[in-house]
Structures are given as C-alpha cells and as structure tokens.
Write a protein that holds these residues in place. Structure first.
Motif, PDB file in Angstrom:
ATOM      1  N   ALA A 188       0.852  -1.190   0.000  1.00 16.72           N
ATOM      2  CA  ALA A 188       0.000   0.000   0.000  1.00 16.72           C
ATOM      3  C   ALA A 188       0.883   1.234   0.000  1.00 16.72           C
ATOM      4  CB  ALA A 188      -0.928   0.005   1.235  1.00 16.72           C
ATOM      5  N   ASP A 189       0.258   2.397  -0.071  1.00 17.06           N
ATOM      6  CA  ASP A 189       0.992   3.650  -0.053  1.00 17.06           C
ATOM      7  C   ASP A 189       1.616   3.867   1.319  1.00 17.06           C
ATOM      8  OD1 ASP A 189       1.269   6.658   0.429  1.00 17.06           O
ATOM      9  OD2 ASP A 189       0.852   6.596  -1.716  1.00 17.06           O
ATOM     10  N   LYS A 190       2.933   4.012   1.355  1.00 15.18           N
ATOM     11  CA  LYS A 190       3.642   4.086   2.631  1.00 15.18           C
ATOM     12  C   LYS A 190       3.228   5.294   3.454  1.00 15.18           C
ATOM     13  CE  LYS A 190       8.231   4.364   4.711  1.00 15.18           C
ATOM     14  NZ  LYS A 190       9.687   4.327   4.502  1.00 15.18           N
ATOM     15  N   ALA A 191       3.083   6.461   2.834  1.00 11.99           N
ATOM     16  CA  ALA A 191       2.757   7.678   3.593  1.00 11.99           C
ATOM     17  C   ALA A 191       1.438   7.515   4.336  1.00 11.99           C
ATOM     18  CB  ALA A 191       2.708   8.888   2.655  1.00 11.99           C
ATOM     19  N   TYR A 192       0.436   6.949   3.676  1.00 10.96           N
ATOM     20  CA  TYR A 192      -0.854   6.743   4.340  1.00 10.96           C
ATOM     21  C   TYR A 192      -0.725   5.683   5.438  1.00 10.96           C
ATOM     22  CZ  TYR A 192      -3.132   9.587   0.782  1.00 10.96           C
ATOM     23  OH  TYR A 192      -3.504  10.638  -0.017  1.00 10.96           O
ATOM     24  N   ALA A 193       0.089   4.669   5.192  1.00 11.30           N
ATOM     25  CA  ALA A 193       0.296   3.636   6.203  1.00 11.30           C
ATOM     26  C   ALA A 193       0.911   4.221   7.465  1.00 11.30           C
ATOM     27  CB  ALA A 193       1.194   2.529   5.645  1.00 11.30           C
ATOM     28  N   VAL A 194       1.849   5.157   7.309  1.00 12.37           N
ATOM     29  CA  VAL A 194       2.493   5.783   8.462  1.00 12.37           C
ATOM     30  C   VAL A 194       1.459   6.498   9.328  1.00 12.37           C
ATOM     31  CG1 VAL A 194       4.074   7.629   9.161  1.00 12.37           C
ATOM     32  CG2 VAL A 194       4.754   6.021   7.371  1.00 12.37           C
ATOM     33  N   LEU A 195       0.495   7.160   8.687  1.00 16.68           N
ATOM     34  CA  LEU A 195      -0.522   7.901   9.442  1.00 16.68           C
ATOM     35  C   LEU A 195      -1.664   7.012   9.911  1.00 16.68           C
ATOM     36  CD1 LEU A 195      -0.898  11.277   7.471  1.00 16.68           C
ATOM     37  CD2 LEU A 195       0.735  10.638   9.259  1.00 16.68           C
ATOM     38  N   GLY A 196      -1.725   5.778   9.415  1.00 18.03           N
ATOM     39  CA  GLY A 196      -2.802   4.886   9.831  1.00 18.03           C
ATOM     40  C   GLY A 196      -4.107   5.172   9.139  1.00 18.03           C
ATOM     41  N   CYS A 197      -4.040   5.601   7.876  1.00 18.71           N
ATOM     42  CA  CYS A 197      -5.252   5.882   7.120  1.00 18.71           C
ATOM     43  C   CYS A 197      -5.108   5.336   5.708  1.00 18.71           C
ATOM     44  CB  CYS A 197      -5.550   7.379   7.104  1.00 18.71           C
ATOM     45  SG  CYS A 197      -4.230   8.399   6.407  1.00 18.71           S
ATOM     46  N   SER A 198      -6.093   5.616   4.862  1.00 14.53           N
ATOM     47  CA  SER A 198      -6.140   5.060   3.516  1.00 14.53           C
ATOM     48  C   SER A 198      -6.154   6.174   2.484  1.00 14.53           C
ATOM     49  CB  SER A 198      -7.403   4.199   3.372  1.00 14.53           C
ATOM     50  OG  SER A 198      -7.683   3.941   2.013  1.00 14.53           O
ATOM     51  N   PRO A 199      -5.608   5.921   1.287  1.00 15.28           N
ATOM     52  CA  PRO A 199      -5.716   6.915   0.212  1.00 15.28           C
ATOM     53  C   PRO A 199      -7.156   7.250  -0.136  1.00 15.28           C
ATOM     54  CG  PRO A 199      -4.075   5.255  -0.348  1.00 15.28           C
ATOM     55  CD  PRO A 199      -4.792   4.754   0.879  1.00 15.28           C
TER      56      PRO A 199
END
Length: 251
Positions: free
Chosen positions: A183-194
């Motif tokens: 998945a998109d790493k940046a969204y994973a870091v924040l705990g959310c989804s694109p």
C-alpha cells in the motif's frame, strides 16, 4: 541506560520475574529469589517504575528477536547481520548496551522460553500503553524484513504478538505496508487510507502526532535507545503528512 551497569554489577535491585526474568538472570548470572524476582541487594536502592519498564522492554525486545531469528529452525549469518545492523544503525547502542543486548539475544536463542511466553509477559506489562505495543510490533517487522524479505514463519511469529497484544489487524497491515510493498507508505504511516477524505487524514495525522510526541514517549518507559527509535517514527509521521499535504493540496 546507566542503570543497566548497576543491575549487572549487583549494586541496585529490581524485580523481573517470569520467562524474561529467566533470560536476564541466565545472561548476567543473577540468582532467583522465590522464583518471581531476580536477586538484588537487600535493603538497597531499586529501579524506579520507569526504569523497570525500560528493563522489561529491552529484555523482551532482544528475547523476541532471538526467537524470530530462529523461526525457520536456524540462525543465518544474514539474520545475525540484520540484528547487529539494527543495534548499530537504528538503536545506536553504546558499547555497554550492545554487550547487554548480545548477551540477552544469545541466551534467548536456546532458552526454553518461547516467543509466545515473552509476548504474553510483555503484554502483561504494557497492555495499557498502546504506543509500547506498536513500537514492539514495528521493531519485529523492521528486523524481519531487514534481510530483504519476510518469511512465512517470521510473519507467523509476528502474528502471535499481534494476537497476544490484541493489536488491530488493520493497523498491523498498515505497519506492514511500510516494509512490504502492499500500500501507499505515507498513508500507512498515518494509519489511514488513500480513499479517506481530507478531514479523516487530518484526524489520523493529529492522533499519530499526539501519540508519538517525544515528550509523551519519554514518559512511557522506553529505554533511551528505543526512545530514539520512536523519535524517528515521529519524524516519519511529519514527513508523511508533508507528502500527503502536497499531493492533495491541503493547506
């Protein structure tokens, strides 16, 4: 982590029972007292509650990493290299802390205690501190993939920790996607989804910042070296937010 030297030298008391206490006692030659607490100077100074938490986290981390390294029945040179790189590059351990970590790791490799045992004791200590549980899951993930991939058996052990910690499977998959491209790493870091809208992304960002603010983490009882690991995580949260803001045009 100056208190580690005092413990090893027997000049300060502490209580660490269970399978983690057995690992530490074997690694550093402490005797057991009533089977629940490691031997300590009678009437002498004892670790503070925060220091006790730091000791538990440190012993648990390297004990669980040892069992993770043996997940496929043997420890390869690549796995040893990955553990040493984690000590040196991620945790930046000083000589004393590195020596302690290596002793714990080597002892746990052949100890009768299991990964499950260590995970249960860790959860018993930190069940009310979700940041501590998440940091441990992320430590396991980072080391598991440090040799280029995560094996099925390694993930099976990590899932033991996830289940023992009653950790969200959704959050686990988000953390995993930082290391395994799913998945998109940046969204994973924040705990959310694109797919989340801007307001939800902002809420996730604010929650993560609050959870991993350095001042808050410092009060939780992480060892100094793992506190730096958490500080890196805080910077990662900021960088992910900046990346998403730019991509979405959020002001």
């Amino acid at each position: 982590m100056g208190w580690m030297g005092k413990i090893v030298g027997g000049t300060i008391g502490f209580a660490l029972g269970g399978p983690l206490g057995a690992i530490f006692g074997t690694a550093f030659g402490h005797a057991f007292d009533t089977g629940s607490e490691l031997d300590a100077p009678r009437g002498g100074p004892r670790l503070s509650r925060v220091e006790q938490n730091q000791l538990t986290f440190f012993v648990a981390a390297f004990s669980m990493l040892a069992k993770l390294a043996r997940a496929d029945g043997r420890v390869t040179p690549e796995e040893i290299d990955s553990i040493e790189a984690f000590m040196e590059k991620d945790l930046r351990l000083n000589a004393d802390s590195r020596h302690a970590a290596v002793n714990i790791f080597r002892t746990a490799l052949n100890a009768p205690g299991t990964f499950d045992d260590f995970a249960r004791q860790f959860y018993g200590e930190f069940h009310d501190q979700p940041q501590m549980l998440e940091v441990m899951i992320e430590v396991l993930l980072r080391v598991a993939v440090s040799d280029g991939s995560m094996t099925v058996k390694e993930e099976e052990l990590i899932m033991v920790a996830v289940n023992t910690f009653r950790f969200s499977s959704v959050r686990y998959n988000q953390l995993k996607s930082k290391y395994v491209k799913t998945a998109d790493k940046a969204y994973a870091v924040l705990g959310c989804s694109p797919d989340d809208d801007d307001d939800q992304v902002k809420r996730c960002y604010r929650q993560r910042v609050q959870e991993y603010h350095p001042d808050k983490i410092a009060a939780k009882g992480l060892p100094d070296e793992f506190t730096r690991f958490a500080q890196d995580k805080f910077r990662e949260i900021q960088e992910a937010w900046d990346q998403i803001k730019e991509a979405r045009g959020i002001k």
